[in-house]
Each structure stands twice: as structure tokens, then as C-alpha cells.
Motif scaffolding. Structure first.
Motif, short mmCIF file in Angstrom:
data_model
loop_
_atom_site.label_atom_id
_atom_site.label_comp_id
_atom_site.label_asym_id
_atom_site.label_seq_id
_atom_site.Cartn_x
_atom_site.Cartn_y
_atom_site.Cartn_z
N LEU A 250 -20.71 -0.22 1.46
CA LEU A 250 -20.07 1.10 1.47
C LEU A 250 -18.81 1.09 2.33
CD1 LEU A 250 -23.20 3.42 1.68
CD2 LEU A 250 -21.62 3.20 -0.25
N ARG A 251 -18.84 0.36 3.45
CA ARG A 251 -17.64 0.27 4.30
C ARG A 251 -16.49 -0.39 3.54
NH1 ARG A 251 -20.98 -0.16 8.84
NH2 ARG A 251 -21.33 -2.38 8.50
N ARG A 252 -16.83 -1.47 2.82
CA ARG A 252 -15.79 -2.17 2.03
C ARG A 252 -15.24 -1.26 0.95
NH1 ARG A 252 -19.04 -6.87 2.64
NH2 ARG A 252 -20.10 -6.44 0.67
N GLU A 253 -16.14 -0.55 0.26
CA GLU A 253 -15.73 0.36 -0.82
C GLU A 253 -14.86 1.48 -0.24
OE1 GLU A 253 -17.92 3.19 -4.09
OE2 GLU A 253 -19.06 1.50 -3.28
N ASN A 254 -15.25 1.99 0.91
CA ASN A 254 -14.51 3.06 1.58
C ASN A 254 -13.09 2.59 1.94
OD1 ASN A 254 -14.29 5.66 2.65
ND2 ASN A 254 -14.74 4.90 4.70
N ALA A 255 -13.00 1.38 2.50
CA ALA A 255 -11.70 0.82 2.89
C ALA A 255 -10.82 0.65 1.66
CB ALA A 255 -11.89 -0.51 3.61
N SER A 256 -11.43 0.18 0.57
CA SER A 256 -10.70 -0.03 -0.68
C SER A 256 -10.18 1.30 -1.23
CB SER A 256 -11.64 -0.70 -1.69
OG SER A 256 -11.06 -0.71 -2.97
N LEU A 257 -11.04 2.33 -1.22
CA LEU A 257 -10.63 3.66 -1.70
C LEU A 257 -9.54 4.25 -0.81
CD1 LEU A 257 -14.12 5.11 -2.67
CD2 LEU A 257 -12.27 4.55 -4.25
N GLN A 258 -9.65 4.02 0.50
CA GLN A 258 -8.65 4.53 1.43
C GLN A 258 -7.28 3.92 1.13
OE1 GLN A 258 -9.41 7.09 3.69
NE2 GLN A 258 -7.20 7.15 3.53
N ARG A 259 -7.27 2.59 0.83
CA ARG A 259 -6.01 1.92 0.47
C ARG A 259 -5.43 2.52 -0.81
NH1 ARG A 259 -8.85 -2.62 2.26
NH2 ARG A 259 -9.43 -3.25 0.14
N ARG A 260 -6.33 2.81 -1.78
CA ARG A 260 -5.91 3.39 -3.06
C ARG A 260 -5.31 4.78 -2.83
NH1 ARG A 260 -3.92 2.92 -7.36
NH2 ARG A 260 -4.76 3.73 -9.33
N ILE A 261 -5.95 5.57 -1.96
CA ILE A 261 -5.44 6.92 -1.64
C ILE A 261 -4.06 6.81 -1.00
CG2 ILE A 261 -5.76 8.89 -0.08
CD1 ILE A 261 -8.83 8.56 -0.62
N ASP A 262 -3.92 5.89 -0.04
CA ASP A 262 -2.62 5.71 0.64
C ASP A 262 -1.55 5.33 -0.38
OD1 ASP A 262 -3.95 6.27 2.96
OD2 ASP A 262 -4.04 4.21 3.67
N GLU A 263 -1.92 4.44 -1.30
CA GLU A 263 -0.99 3.99 -2.35
C GLU A 263 -0.57 5.18 -3.23
OE1 GLU A 263 1.30 1.59 -4.82
OE2 GLU A 263 0.45 1.14 -2.84
N LEU A 264 -1.54 6.00 -3.64
CA LEU A 264 -1.24 7.16 -4.49
C LEU A 264 -0.38 8.19 -3.75
CD1 LEU A 264 -4.73 7.57 -6.24
CD2 LEU A 264 -2.59 6.86 -7.33
N LYS A 265 -0.65 8.37 -2.46
CA LYS A 265 0.17 9.31 -1.67
C LYS A 265 1.61 8.83 -1.62
CE LYS A 265 -3.18 11.34 1.54
NZ LYS A 265 -3.74 11.23 2.90
N ARG A 266 1.80 7.52 -1.41
CA ARG A 266 3.16 6.96 -1.38
C ARG A 266 3.86 7.20 -2.70
NH1 ARG A 266 1.04 2.88 1.60
NH2 ARG A 266 0.70 1.52 -0.20
N ARG A 267 3.14 6.98 -3.82
CA ARG A 267 3.74 7.18 -5.14
C ARG A 267 4.10 8.64 -5.40
NH1 ARG A 267 0.43 3.38 -9.36
NH2 ARG A 267 0.87 1.39 -8.35
N MET A 268 3.27 9.56 -4.88
CA MET A 268 3.56 10.99 -5.07
C MET A 268 4.79 11.39 -4.29
SD MET A 268 -0.26 12.63 -5.05
CE MET A 268 0.28 14.35 -5.12
N ASN A 269 4.96 10.84 -3.11
CA ASN A 269 6.14 11.14 -2.29
C ASN A 269 7.40 10.52 -2.89
OD1 ASN A 269 4.68 12.63 -0.49
ND2 ASN A 269 4.33 10.93 0.93
N TYR A 270 7.23 9.34 -3.46
CA TYR A 270 8.37 8.62 -4.07
C TYR A 270 7.96 8.18 -5.47
CZ TYR A 270 9.52 8.34 0.89
OH TYR A 270 9.75 8.65 2.20
N PRO A 271 7.98 9.10 -6.46
CA PRO A 271 7.51 8.74 -7.80
C PRO A 271 8.26 7.53 -8.37
CG PRO A 271 8.00 11.09 -7.67
CD PRO A 271 8.44 10.49 -6.38
N ASP A 272 9.55 7.40 -8.05
CA ASP A 272 10.32 6.24 -8.53
C ASP A 272 10.57 5.34 -7.34
OD1 ASP A 272 10.54 7.43 -11.11
OD2 ASP A 272 12.11 8.75 -10.28
N ALA A 273 9.50 4.82 -6.80
CA ALA A 273 9.58 4.03 -5.56
C ALA A 273 10.57 2.89 -5.66
CB ALA A 273 8.20 3.51 -5.19
N GLU A 274 10.69 2.31 -6.89
CA GLU A 274 11.61 1.17 -7.00
C GLU A 274 13.07 1.63 -7.02
OE1 GLU A 274 9.58 2.12 -10.90
OE2 GLU A 274 8.96 1.67 -8.87
#
Length: 131
Positions: free
Chosen positions: A97-121
Motif C-alpha cells: 500500500l505504501r508503494r501504491e500510495n507513493a506511485s499515486l502521489q507521483r501521478r497526482i503531482d504529474e497531473l497537477k503539473r500538466r493542469m498548470n502547464y497544459p502545453d508543458a513542452e
């Protein structure tokens, strides 16, 4: 190197016994004292109880205690074994569960970054001035 044996003389119900033992004399004397007490108690409860009968009855009583005590110990060992197995299973599940939680947290951080910068590239577009 083997354990050293010694001879211990014990008085039990008026008779003397010499016992070969690896235990201390004090320990053996303690056993003899308790045996004396138990046998004398039985013999004083009835005038017809011989030393032999008292010895047999006391031995039966001790066997009974031993069986029950070792049964309790086996039961306790089983419970501890089950508890340890459950604890190990829970620990593995928690780790998963800790591993899964860490993985989901990374995914959330990634999605937040994309929402702030939809055209990140691409560079973020400058605001257009109203005319």
C-alpha cells in the motif's frame, strides 16, 4: 564437554534416596520438599493411605498438571505462530500500500503539473492585451 552429574541424598516420607542428577542440590531438595508436603497431605487425609498409594496419587496429580501445562504451552506457541504469520502478512500488505500510495502521489503531482502547464513542452503563452 558433558554435564557433570552429582549424587544428592533426599529424604522423602521418612525414606532416604540417593539421586544422580545434573541439577543443583538446592533444586533437588526443593523438589523433595514439595513432594514430601504433597504426599504427607494425602496420607494425613486418610489413615488407610499407604506411602505407595500416596506416591502413585501424587505422581498422577503431577502428570495431570504437566499434561495441562504442556497443552497450554502448545496452544500458546500455536497462537504466537499465527500472530507472527498475520503480522508478516500485514507488514507485506502495508508495504504494498505504501508503494501504491507513493506511485499515486507521483501521478497526482504529474497531473497537477500538466493542469498548470497544459502545453508543458511549449512556453506558456503571454496574456493578450485587450484593445
Amino acid at each position: 564437554m558433558g554435564m557433570t552429574t552429582s549424587k544428592v541424598r533426599l529424604e522423602i516420607c521418612g525414606s532416604s534416596y540417593v539421586v544422580n542428577t545434573t541439577e543443583s542440590a538446592e533444586y533437588m531438595q526443593n523438589l523433595a520438599d514439595r513432594l514430601n508436603l504433597d504426599m504427607n497431605e494425602l496420607m494425613s487425609s486418610s489413615k488407610t493411605v499407604s506411602i505407595t498409594t500416596a506416591a502413585v496419587m501424587t505422581a498422577l496429580s503431577y502428570r495431570d498438571e504437566l499434561e495441562k501445562a504442556s497443552g497450554s504451552a502448545d496452544n500458546m506457541r500455536r497462537q504466537i505462530k499465527n500472530y507472527l504469520e498475520d503480522a508478516a502478512t500485514s507488514k507485506m500488505a502495508a508495504e504494498e500500500l505504501r508503494r501504491e500510495n507513493a506511485s499515486l502521489q507521483r501521478r497526482i503531482d504529474e497531473l497537477k503539473r500538466r493542469m498548470n502547464y497544459p502545453d508543458a513542452e511549449l512556453d506558456p503563452k503571454p496574456e493578450q492585451e485587450e484593445l
